[in-house]
Scaffold this motif. Structure first.
Motif, PDB file in Angstrom:
ATOM      1  N   VAL A 361      17.500  12.691  84.953  1.00 57.58           N
ATOM      2  CA  VAL A 361      17.771  12.718  86.393  1.00 57.58           C
ATOM      3  C   VAL A 361      18.964  11.796  86.644  1.00 57.58           C
ATOM      4  CG1 VAL A 361      16.893  12.270  88.706  1.00 57.58           C
ATOM      5  CG2 VAL A 361      15.352  13.159  86.940  1.00 57.58           C
ATOM      6  N   GLN A 362      20.061  12.375  87.055  1.00 57.21           N
ATOM      7  CA  GLN A 362      21.273  11.588  87.311  1.00 57.21           C
ATOM      8  C   GLN A 362      21.331  11.203  88.786  1.00 57.21           C
ATOM      9  OE1 GLN A 362      25.290  13.234  88.018  1.00 57.21           O
ATOM     10  NE2 GLN A 362      25.798  12.448  85.989  1.00 57.21           N
ATOM     11  N   VAL A 363      21.604   9.918  89.055  1.00 57.05           N
ATOM     12  CA  VAL A 363      21.733   9.420  90.420  1.00 57.05           C
ATOM     13  C   VAL A 363      23.095   8.756  90.584  1.00 57.05           C
ATOM     14  CG1 VAL A 363      19.259   9.125  90.731  1.00 57.05           C
ATOM     15  CG2 VAL A 363      20.614   7.236  89.823  1.00 57.05           C
ATOM     16  N   ALA A 364      23.462   8.494  91.847  1.00 53.52           N
ATOM     17  CA  ALA A 364      24.811   8.007  92.133  1.00 53.52           C
ATOM     18  C   ALA A 364      24.971   6.522  91.862  1.00 53.52           C
ATOM     19  CB  ALA A 364      25.182   8.315  93.586  1.00 53.52           C
ATOM     20  N   ARG A 365      23.909   5.726  92.132  1.00 57.43           N
ATOM     21  CA  ARG A 365      24.103   4.274  92.124  1.00 57.43           C
ATOM     22  C   ARG A 365      22.971   3.574  91.393  1.00 57.43           C
ATOM     23  NH1 ARG A 365      25.633   3.225  98.520  1.00 57.43           N
ATOM     24  NH2 ARG A 365      27.536   4.483  98.569  1.00 57.43           N
ATOM     25  N   PRO A 366      23.240   2.379  90.893  1.00 55.92           N
ATOM     26  CA  PRO A 366      22.179   1.591  90.264  1.00 55.92           C
ATOM     27  C   PRO A 366      21.385   0.814  91.307  1.00 55.92           C
ATOM     28  CG  PRO A 366      24.248   0.425  90.060  1.00 55.92           C
ATOM     29  CD  PRO A 366      24.555   1.731  90.748  1.00 55.92           C
ATOM     30  N   GLY A 367      20.377   0.095  90.859  1.00 55.13           N
ATOM     31  CA  GLY A 367      19.617  -0.784  91.739  1.00 55.13           C
ATOM     32  C   GLY A 367      18.495  -0.059  92.453  1.00 55.13           C
ATOM     33  N   PHE A 368      17.875  -0.786  93.378  1.00 52.25           N
ATOM     34  CA  PHE A 368      16.756  -0.219  94.124  1.00 52.25           C
ATOM     35  C   PHE A 368      17.268   0.528  95.356  1.00 52.25           C
ATOM     36  CE2 PHE A 368      13.217  -0.288  97.122  1.00 52.25           C
ATOM     37  CZ  PHE A 368      12.185   0.186  96.321  1.00 52.25           C
ATOM     38  N   ALA A 369      17.871  -0.199  96.268  1.00 52.03           N
ATOM     39  CA  ALA A 369      18.479   0.416  97.455  1.00 52.03           C
ATOM     40  C   ALA A 369      19.862  -0.195  97.620  1.00 52.03           C
ATOM     41  CB  ALA A 369      17.634   0.176  98.701  1.00 52.03           C
ATOM     42  N   PRO A 370      20.903   0.470  97.138  1.00 52.62           N
ATOM     43  CA  PRO A 370      22.246  -0.116  97.182  1.00 52.62           C
ATOM     44  C   PRO A 370      22.749  -0.417  98.583  1.00 52.62           C
ATOM     45  CG  PRO A 370      22.162   1.769  95.705  1.00 52.62           C
ATOM     46  CD  PRO A 370      20.886   1.768  96.471  1.00 52.62           C
ATOM     47  N   SER A 371      22.220   0.245  99.610  1.00 56.29           N
ATOM     48  CA  SER A 371      22.692  -0.031 100.968  1.00 56.29           C
ATOM     49  C   SER A 371      21.538   0.072 101.955  1.00 56.29           C
ATOM     50  CB  SER A 371      23.806   0.954 101.364  1.00 56.29           C
ATOM     51  OG  SER A 371      23.337   2.280 101.339  1.00 56.29           O
ATOM     52  N   LEU A 372      21.631  -0.755 103.001  1.00 56.77           N
ATOM     53  CA  LEU A 372      20.624  -0.788 104.058  1.00 56.77           C
ATOM     54  C   LEU A 372      21.298  -0.535 105.400  1.00 56.77           C
ATOM     55  CD1 LEU A 372      18.669  -4.011 102.980  1.00 56.77           C
ATOM     56  CD2 LEU A 372      18.039  -1.631 102.503  1.00 56.77           C
ATOM     57  N   VAL A 373      20.507  -0.035 106.358  1.00 53.30           N
ATOM     58  CA  VAL A 373      20.998   0.164 107.719  1.00 53.30           C
ATOM     59  C   VAL A 373      20.003  -0.473 108.685  1.00 53.30           C
ATOM     60  CG1 VAL A 373      22.246   2.288 107.175  1.00 53.30           C
ATOM     61  CG2 VAL A 373      19.855   2.405 107.912  1.00 53.30           C
ATOM     62  N   CYS A 374      20.454  -0.666 109.909  1.00 58.29           N
ATOM     63  CA  CYS A 374      19.569  -1.203 110.937  1.00 58.29           C
ATOM     64  C   CYS A 374      18.413  -0.230 111.175  1.00 58.29           C
ATOM     65  CB  CYS A 374      20.356  -1.427 112.227  1.00 58.29           C
ATOM     66  SG  CYS A 374      19.328  -1.904 113.636  1.00 58.29           S
ATOM     67  N   GLY A 388      30.036  -8.145 103.807  1.00 61.33           N
ATOM     68  CA  GLY A 388      29.717  -7.202 102.744  1.00 61.33           C
ATOM     69  C   GLY A 388      28.452  -6.420 103.035  1.00 61.33           C
ATOM     70  N   PRO A 389      28.228  -5.309 102.327  1.00 61.57           N
ATOM     71  CA  PRO A 389      27.034  -4.486 102.561  1.00 61.57           C
ATOM     72  C   PRO A 389      25.779  -5.160 102.026  1.00 61.57           C
ATOM     73  CG  PRO A 389      28.279  -3.630 100.712  1.00 61.57           C
ATOM     74  CD  PRO A 389      29.102  -4.732 101.291  1.00 61.57           C
ATOM     75  N   CYS A 401      23.477  -9.640  99.888  1.00 57.79           N
ATOM     76  CA  CYS A 401      24.842  -9.134 100.045  1.00 57.79           C
ATOM     77  C   CYS A 401      25.386  -8.660  98.702  1.00 57.79           C
ATOM     78  CB  CYS A 401      25.750 -10.214 100.636  1.00 57.79           C
ATOM     79  SG  CYS A 401      27.482  -9.695 100.797  1.00 57.79           S
ATOM     80  N   GLY A 402      26.009  -7.489  98.714  1.00 60.15           N
ATOM     81  CA  GLY A 402      26.592  -6.959  97.493  1.00 60.15           C
ATOM     82  C   GLY A 402      27.904  -7.600  97.118  1.00 60.15           C
ATOM     83  N   TRP A 403      28.506  -8.395  98.026  1.00 56.92           N
ATOM     84  CA  TRP A 403      29.776  -9.047  97.735  1.00 56.92           C
ATOM     85  C   TRP A 403      29.596 -10.512  97.343  1.00 56.92           C
ATOM     86  CZ3 TRP A 403      33.383  -7.116 102.295  1.00 56.92           C
ATOM     87  CH2 TRP A 403      33.609  -5.739 102.140  1.00 56.92           C
ATOM     88  N   CYS A 404      28.981 -11.286  98.207  1.00 59.31           N
ATOM     89  CA  CYS A 404      28.873 -12.732  97.949  1.00 59.31           C
ATOM     90  C   CYS A 404      27.539 -13.128  97.346  1.00 59.31           C
ATOM     91  CB  CYS A 404      29.124 -13.529  99.234  1.00 59.31           C
ATOM     92  SG  CYS A 404      27.846 -13.294 100.507  1.00 59.31           S
ATOM     93  N   GLY A 405      26.556 -12.225  97.336  1.00 59.01           N
ATOM     94  CA  GLY A 405      25.272 -12.516  96.706  1.00 59.01           C
ATOM     95  C   GLY A 405      24.326 -13.351  97.544  1.00 59.01           C
TER      96      GLY A 405
END
Length: 645
Positions: A361-374, A388-389, A401-405
């Motif tokens: 099963v190929q997916v686009a991104r690693p991790g659990f949830a690469p991005s969150l929304v309100c 950062g996201p 944060c995906g940029w500064c951690g």
């Protein structure tokens, strides 16, 4: 040589300064004796006020000794590390990219290792190729119409490899190994350039079945410095060998009977350091200079290679009897009706196949949830410190944060003041968590940049992998499901269609013969090209669409960055070459330091003239008040693959 004459060494100095990219004359003291061309030396540089490393490129005798010349300080090593063919290749590649030859040589020649050098002997016997190995290799080559003739004539070809697994290895690895064995048996070397460690390991496994260890030379960044220098010295020997490595292996100084670039669309084959030369371009220059065959092999074809095929510079080679994966398309409308991520057809196929062996099963991104929304207004959740996201590492975890951690404790939406977030996308770990509950009793394997997996056995398992991180399954995957295709295609990149087709095709090639490949939620030209396995046709249509827009690779594109006072004069010099009025785009402001950026689009026929003009502008800028400007000098990058127009 008369008594009044003196020996002159013409030295190429190893320096990143563009104004030093030329040959300097130095007097060669008599006490050094016979010094061959191509050795390392140390020379004084008056402008730098210190000793510099360099290479002797040529020797001469000067009768007029009235000219004041500094002397070569020392000969670092008697080993010839810069043969004439390597210097000419570096010079031509650098000139094409408007760069410095020393920057190319820094990629090609490793740092000296004294112990390795002292223990090295160039007296090496030609590796023997067993009759059985040659027979097996020729049988693989015979499956492709015209391939043997291209190898014999030293031609150029775009090879569409068969997309199938053969035992524990993809057919593509066996084909490249077969070509290398065929060329080595004729007394010539082979250079095999692959994007990453996975491809290299598969190729080494295929070569190990046909050749002894001493015939294969690794050339990559994973090696220790001594091992890399030892491998480099081996390629200097007259005895032929097979060189396998990443992008810099294209400069290996062996006398190559064939150079093969595998999967040239992979961005890892593009050098990130100045002068940013792609391995594909270096291979083209090398083939034109030295002869020998040149193959661009892959499951897909880039528009760059299609341009060469369309122009008659390369021939097309396909298997005499083509076979392609069985691709099943699920249109986006089916996902919208059920609001599910994996449609029932793909889910049932994966469940059935998982009982017999591994399923990919190929997916686009690693991790659990690469991005969150309100959670209330659905606005992207951003870090309060750097913008950062925000993403989630696991279910219920504090957003990070995906940029500064930084952890986003007490996050509040700046738009609606809500404090809750929701998952906007699924990464490899979240997908594994979701499918793990849907496939009880089946082993779940995650393969991504954080959890790399090289190989999985032929046992029931569900392998969740990000694009490019798919492990090889013994005998091939019993089913392949390609998720997140629509999200991949939404990336704002010129070549995103090419990239997606390459990712999906490479994953489909890992399927067992006859196994289904489900592409979920995608339609349009890219999906049709995958389903009908006509990647070359898609590349041709992309090339035709870019021609009216003068986009690469139909046209070459140069990018200039710097202060307006240096960029605008450079652009005026380019306009004076007679390019079309709309050849220059910009300049436009970039950043907050007053810098600007401009793009120059030009045809291949004008490439040498434009490169020379822009390089002269860089050298002129580098010699004028460099200290006063600091980092604000003129920056040049030719052959931009993704121009931000």
């Amino acid at each position: 040589m008369s008594a009044a004459a003196r020996r002159i060494a013409r030295v190429l100095i190893d320096s990143p300064l563009p104004q030093l990219d030329r040959l300097f004359d130095y007097a060669l003291p008599a006490e050094f004796g016979d010094v061959p061309v191509g050795v390392r030396v140390k020379v004084p540089l008056r402008t730098a006020g210190r000793m510099m490393d360099g290479y002797i490129v040529a020797l001469a005798v000067e009768e007029d000794v009235s000219r004041t010349l500094a002397e070569v300080e020392s000969v670092v090593s008697p080993v010839v590390v810069l043969p004439e063919r390597l210097h000419q290749l570096a010079r031509r590649v650098a000139d094409r990219a408007a760069g410095a030859a020393s920057d190319i040589l820094r990629l090609a020649i490793p740092k000296r290792q004294v112990r390795v050098e002292k223990a090295w002997s160039a007296d090496i016997e030609t590796p023997a190729v067993a009759v059985e190995a040659l027979t097996r290799a020729d049988a693989v080559i015979a499956r492709y119409d015209g391939l043997e003739a291209v190898l014999a004539d030293g031609g150029r070809a775009a090879v569409e490899t068969i997309a199938e697994m053969e035992g524990s290895l993809p057919h593509s690895a066996r084909l490249l190994a077969a070509v290398a064995v065929h060329v080595l048996a004729s007394g010539r070397s082979a250079i095999l350039v692959v994007p990453d460690k996975r491809d290299e390991d598969r190729l080494l496994d295929a070569l190990a079945e046909l050749l002894p260890d001493d015939a294969v030379v690794r050339h990559d960044a994973r090696q220790t410095n001594p091992d890399r220098y030892r491998a480099f010295l081996r390629t200097l020997a007259d005895a032929p060998c097979v060189v396998v490595g990443n992008r810099s292996a294209v400069y290996a100084p062996t006398r190559a009977g064939v150079v093969i670039i595998w999967d040239d669309g992979d961005p890892l084959l593009s050098e990130p350091l100045a002068p940013y030369v792609h391995a594909r371009d270096a291979a083209l220059v090398r083939q034109e200079q030295e002869g020998g065959a040149l193959l661009f092999a892959g499951h897909t074809r880039t528009t760059d290679v299609e341009r060469l095929v369309h122009g008659g510079w390369m021939t097309e080679i396909r298997a005499a009897r083509r076979s392609s994966p069985r691709v099943i398309l699920t249109p986006p409308q089916e996902l919208e009706r059920g609001a599910q991520r994996m449609p029932s057809s793909a889910f049932l196929a994966a469940r059935e196949a998982a009982g017999a062996g591994p399923v990919l099963v190929q997916v686009a991104r690693p991790g659990f949830a690469p991005s969150l929304v309100c959670g209330q207004c659905r606005a992207p959740a951003r870090c309060a410190h750097c913008g950062g996201p925000l993403g989630a590492r696991r279910r219920g975890a504090v957003p990070v944060c995906g940029w500064c951690g930084r952890s986003a404790n007490g996050w509040r939406c700046p738009s609606c003041e809500a404090t809750q977030v929701r998952l906007a996308s699924s990464g490899s770990e979240r997908t594994a968590d979701e499918l793990g509950r849907a496939f009880p009793g089946v082993q779940i394997i995650v393969s991504d940049g954080t959890h790399p997996v090289e190989r999985v056995p032929a046992k029931p398992a569900l392998v969740i992998a990000t694009r490019g991180a798919e492990p090889v399954a013994d005998g091939g995957y019993r089913a392949v499901v390609l998720l997140d295709g629509a999200r991949m295609l939404q990336a704002p990149e010129l070549r995103i269609g090419e990239s997606c087709l390459r990712w999906w095709s490479n994953a489909a090639a890992l399927a067992a013969p006859g196994a289904p490949v489900h592409l979920v939620g995608v339609d349009g030209p890219v999906a049709r090209a995958l389903a009908t396995w006509t990647q070359a046709g898609y590349a041709r249509s992309e090339l035709e669409a870019r021609a009216p827009l003068r986009m690469p690779p139909v046209y070459r594109v140069a990018q200039l960055d710097g202060l307006p006072t240096v960029v605008r004069p450079a652009l005026e010099q380019v306009r004076a070459l007679g390019l079309p009025a709309d050849a220059v785009l910009g300049p436009v402001p970039v950043g907050d330091e007053g810098r600007v950026r401009a793009l120059v689009r030009f045809g291949y026929a004008a490439g040498a003239e434009v490169a020379t003009t822009l390089r002269a502008a860089v050298v002129t800028d580098a010699t004028r008040n460099r200290r006063a400007r600091g980092k604000a000098g003129l920056s040049l990058h030719l052959d931009i693959l993704e121009p931000d127009i």
